[in-house]
Motif scaffolding. Structure first.
Motif, mmCIF file in Angstrom:
data_model
loop_
_atom_site.group_PDB
_atom_site.id
_atom_site.type_symbol
_atom_site.label_atom_id
_atom_site.label_comp_id
_atom_site.label_asym_id
_atom_site.label_seq_id
_atom_site.Cartn_x
_atom_site.Cartn_y
_atom_site.Cartn_z
ATOM 1 N N LEU A 129 72.435 113.855 54.436
ATOM 2 C CA LEU A 129 72.114 114.898 55.395
ATOM 3 C C LEU A 129 72.999 114.817 56.634
ATOM 4 N N ASN A 130 73.255 113.609 57.143
ATOM 5 C CA ASN A 130 74.098 113.462 58.330
ATOM 6 C C ASN A 130 75.492 114.043 58.102
ATOM 7 N N GLU A 131 76.023 113.851 56.920
ATOM 8 C CA GLU A 131 77.353 114.378 56.610
ATOM 9 C C GLU A 131 77.329 115.904 56.537
ATOM 10 N N VAL A 160 75.298 117.872 58.184
ATOM 11 C CA VAL A 160 75.172 118.346 59.557
ATOM 12 C C VAL A 160 76.518 118.263 60.273
ATOM 13 N N HIS A 161 77.227 117.157 60.077
ATOM 14 C CA HIS A 161 78.551 117.005 60.685
ATOM 15 C C HIS A 161 79.485 118.107 60.202
ATOM 16 N N ARG A 207 78.528 121.332 61.924
ATOM 17 C CA ARG A 207 78.743 121.338 63.371
ATOM 18 C C ARG A 207 80.216 121.502 63.731
ATOM 19 N N GLN A 209 71.014 118.961 65.151
ATOM 20 C CA GLN A 209 70.711 117.613 65.622
ATOM 21 C C GLN A 209 69.234 117.299 65.423
ATOM 22 N N THR A 215 68.709 116.292 61.910
ATOM 23 C CA THR A 215 69.183 114.938 61.693
ATOM 24 C C THR A 215 68.193 113.915 62.234
ATOM 25 N N ASP A 216 67.697 114.148 63.435
ATOM 26 C CA ASP A 216 66.771 113.217 64.066
ATOM 27 C C ASP A 216 65.457 113.095 63.305
ATOM 28 N N GLN A 234 65.008 113.061 60.102
ATOM 29 C CA GLN A 234 65.140 112.432 58.785
ATOM 30 C C GLN A 234 65.030 110.938 58.866
#
Length: 68
Positions: A9-11, A13-14, A17, A62, A65-66, A68
């Motif tokens: 998920l972080n990837e 979102v990156h 963004r 963000q 992300t937070d 998860q």
């Protein structure tokens, strides 16, 4: 299963963004050019909305992300 669902998920979102940041920076550049050249209120208002919405999208991502 698509390649997107295999990414963390972080990837994701990156990846989402990055273009938002580029859109925001370019909109700010256009705003500066218009401000220094000749005021065009409708264009500036539209650019301000673009910038604000890009920032809102980034904040929403963000939050995802937070959580998860």
């Amino acid at each position: 299963m698509s390649n997107h669902s295999k990414k963390p998920l972080n990837e994701l979102v990156h990846d989402a963004r990055a273009p938002l940041n580029r859109i925001s920076m370019n909109a700010e550049l256009i705003k500066l050019v218009l401000e220094n050249d000749m005021p065009k209120e409708k264009a500036l208002d539209a650019l301000n909305k673009i910038i604000a919405n890009c920032q809102q999208c980034s904040e929403s991502l963000q939050t995802i992300t937070d959580s998860q």
